[in-house]
Design an enzyme around this catalytic site. Structure first.
Site, short mmCIF file in Angstrom:
data_model
loop_
_atom_site.label_atom_id
_atom_site.label_comp_id
_atom_site.label_asym_id
_atom_site.label_seq_id
_atom_site.Cartn_x
_atom_site.Cartn_y
_atom_site.Cartn_z
N ALA A 29 54.98 18.56 58.83
CA ALA A 29 55.30 19.98 58.64
C ALA A 29 55.67 20.28 57.20
O ALA A 29 56.47 21.16 56.92
CB ALA A 29 56.44 20.37 59.58
N ARG B 57 46.09 28.58 52.92
CA ARG B 57 45.17 29.61 53.44
C ARG B 57 45.88 30.71 54.23
O ARG B 57 45.29 31.72 54.56
CB ARG B 57 44.09 28.93 54.30
C1 UD1 Z 1 43.80 17.49 59.39
C2 UD1 Z 1 43.00 16.19 59.53
C3 UD1 Z 1 41.65 16.53 60.15
C4 UD1 Z 1 41.84 17.20 61.49
C5 UD1 Z 1 42.75 18.41 61.36
C6 UD1 Z 1 43.13 18.91 62.74
C7 UD1 Z 1 43.67 14.75 57.69
C8 UD1 Z 1 43.28 14.19 56.37
N1 UD1 Z 1 42.82 15.60 58.24
O1 UD1 Z 1 43.11 18.33 58.49
O2 UD1 Z 1 40.88 15.33 60.32
O3 UD1 Z 1 40.57 17.58 62.03
O4 UD1 Z 1 43.98 18.09 60.68
O5 UD1 Z 1 43.86 20.11 62.71
O6 UD1 Z 1 44.71 14.39 58.20
N2 UD1 Z 1 50.99 17.99 55.88
C9 UD1 Z 1 52.13 17.41 55.42
N3 UD1 Z 1 52.11 16.82 54.18
C10 UD1 Z 1 50.99 16.78 53.42
C11 UD1 Z 1 49.83 17.39 53.92
C12 UD1 Z 1 49.85 17.99 55.17
O7 UD1 Z 1 53.17 17.40 56.07
O8 UD1 Z 1 51.05 16.22 52.32
C13 UD1 Z 1 51.03 18.64 57.22
C14 UD1 Z 1 50.71 20.11 57.18
O9 UD1 Z 1 51.90 20.87 57.04
C15 UD1 Z 1 50.06 20.33 58.52
C16 UD1 Z 1 49.43 19.01 58.87
O10 UD1 Z 1 50.03 18.05 58.01
O11 UD1 Z 1 51.00 20.68 59.51
C17 UD1 Z 1 47.91 19.00 58.67
O12 UD1 Z 1 47.62 19.28 57.33
P1 UD1 Z 1 46.38 20.16 56.94
O13 UD1 Z 1 46.32 20.24 55.46
O14 UD1 Z 1 46.36 21.42 57.68
O15 UD1 Z 1 45.18 19.23 57.43
P2 UD1 Z 1 43.71 19.67 57.81
O16 UD1 Z 1 42.93 19.92 56.57
O17 UD1 Z 1 43.73 20.74 58.81
#
Ligand code: UD1
Ligand code: CA
Length: 463
Positions: free
Chosen positions: A8, A14
């Site tokens: 989180a 976006r």
């Molecule tokens: C991610 C998955 C993707 C999957 C999708 C499903 C990866 C690399 N990709 O992509 O394969 O299909 O979710 O919804 O994992 N977050 C952190 N720290 C970070 C980055 C993200 O806590 O450094 C959290 C975000 O707040 C979010 C979640 O991780 O709640 C997912 O991150 P997001 O950037 O939305 O990943 P997707 O591109 O959707």
């Protein structure tokens, strides 16, 4: 033993918002709270929430949930980097780590339970939820053998055109054997389009890693934009309404009705079109709500009718009739069988049973006894421009039309207040109060342009 990490920390670029993405609300609850609700069927040893962007806001929003460990990810370098932050907290841990994306709010507890069970039953190193999407755009694609053993996950943006044809997507929900994950997690590379440490990269080095298709694809809907937030809301609404209809509630024109997940409705309630039930609201059996009403954080008793009205933070007891066009707010308490009619506003007003306020009134900071009849247009003047003051009215008292009660004031029981009175002093029981200018009649009076000077109007009016 299972520990949980909820990711989180991301901003959710976006969403174009100052609020961290996971705090955006879907049907009255933030996404991340919904993700936490999904843990209901398992008993996690520990729950880590990885926070970063807007971390104070996330901590505050979750402060009421016990036994959470917040882990700070100072820089958001990817989902793999996010999970790396729990390493210091899980030294020597021999169990499984369940990883959930904070932006996948529609997962059901049964689904998470099945994932964890499948993981254990098969002795997997990793088990992840997948689905086949007609439009998999944006999701990571999962490549499997025929036995559902995962060979690789490739993010949409890193896929070749041929790889993009694969409809099997990664839900972002994983169960890992922690000691095995520890063999690969610290060694992630960021050689991808986003230069991020992807959690998805660990699966190709874990064996066996198994994909489990989710039964209901809607559950793993991930939210990255306001458009998707609205779509998730629609999915959730369909679920909630189906649940209440199955439980014996009639919804007339369900598409025009919205109900938060936090609402409770008893059987044989009828909800009419254009009605919105929000927050911690409950509706008692036999009540008819709507059309055109909004009820928020309020308790509505059995056999009431609420028509074209707005009610918040208030209580309405059995058999009461409210509306059309009433507004109850600020801890209004309406007793049994009361009638609150057209264009009436109640703020912090308590009404005993059988009391009627039928037309055009404002009652604020007021306590009314039983069977009071509040005449049309009666107003409590509760505010002196500086402070609010209370009004108390005893049982069976009748206020005349257009009377004003200047607070602080106490009016006794069985009192009649004459129409148009401005009552400024306390009134004892059993009396009539008349507080208005005496009526004067000027006999023979005419407007100036019609006056005949030989016949001047009488100088002294008759009272
Ligand atoms: C991610 C998955 C993707 C999957 C999708 C499903 C990866 C690399 N990709 O992509 O394969 O299909 O979710 O919804 O994992 N977050 C952190 N720290 C970070 C980055 C993200 O806590 O450094 C959290 C975000 O707040 C979010 C979640 O991780 O709640 C997912 O991150 P997001 O950037 O939305 O990943 P997707 O591109 O959707
Ligand atoms: Ca996402």
């Amino acid at each position: 033993m299972v520990a949980v990490a909820i990711l989180a920390a991301g901003r959710g670029t976006r969403m174009k918002s100052d609020l961290p993405k996971v705090l955006h609300s879907v049907g009255g609850k933030s996404m991340v709270e919904r993700v936490l609700d999904g843990l209901a069927a398992i008993q996690p040893e520990r729950i880590f929430v990885i926070v970063g962007f807007g971390q104070e806001k996330v901590r505050l929003a979750l402060a009421h949930i016990p036994n959470l460990t917040f882990v700070h990810q100072a820089e958001q370098l990817g989902t793999g980097h996010a999970v790396q932050q729990v390493i210091p907290h899980l030294e020597g841990f021999e169990g499984d780590l369940l990883v959930l994306n904070g932006d996948v709010p529609l997962l059901r507890p049964e689904t998470i339970y099945t994932l964890v069970q499948t993981h254990r039953d098969n002795g997997n190193a990793a088990t992840l939820l997948t689905a086949q999407f007609a439009d998999p755009t944006g999701y990571g694609r999962v490549f499997c053998t025929e036995q559902s053993i995962v060979t690789e996950i490739v993010e949409h943006r890193d896929c070749s055109p041929a790889q993009r044809q694969n409809p099997r997507i990664n839900a972002g929900v994983y169960c890992f054997n922690w000691p095995k994950l520890m063999e690969v997690l610290p060694h992630l590379q960021s050689d991808n389009d986003q230069q991020e440490y992807y959690l998805t990269d660990v699966v190709k080095d874990l064996s066996p890693a198994m994909a489990v298709d989710v039964a209901d694809c809607q559950e793993i809907f991930g939210i990255n934009s306001r458009q998707q937030l609205a779509e998730a809301y629609a999915i959730l609404q369909e679920r909630i309404k189906a649940q209440w209809m199955a439980a014996g509630v009639t919804l007339i024109d369900p598409d025009s009705i919205t109900i938060d997940t936090t609402v409770h409705i008893e059987p044989d309630v009828v909800i009419e079109p254009q009605t919105h039930l929000r927050g911690h609201t409950s509706i008692g059996t036999g009540s008819r709500i709507g059309p055109g009403s909004m009820i928020e954080d309020s308790q509505i008793g059995p056999n009431t009718t609420i028509t074209f009205s707005v009610i918040s933070d208030s209580t309405v007891a059995a058999g009461a009739r409210v509306g059309p066009y009433a507004h109850l707010r600020g801890h209004a308490v309406v007793g049994e069988n009361c009638r609150i009619g057209n264009f009436v506003e109640l703020k912090k007003a308590t009404l005993g049973q059988g009391t009627n306020v039928a037309h055009l009134s404002y009652l604020g900071d007021a306590t009314l006894g039983e069977k009071v009849n509040v005449g049309a247009g009666t107003i409590t003047a509760n505010y002196d421009g500086y402070q609010k003051h209370p009004t108390v009215i005893g049982d069976r008292t009748k206020t005349g039309s257009n009377s004003v009660l200047v607070a602080p004031i106490t009016v006794g029981s069985d009192v009649t207040i004459a129409a148009g009175s401005v009552v400024r002093k306390d009134v004892p029981d059993d009396c009539l109060v008349v507080s208005r200018a005496p009526q004067k009649i000027h006999e023979g009076w005419k407007p100036a342009h019609l006056r005949d000077d030989t016949n001047p109007p009488s100088e002294s009016p008759t009272a």
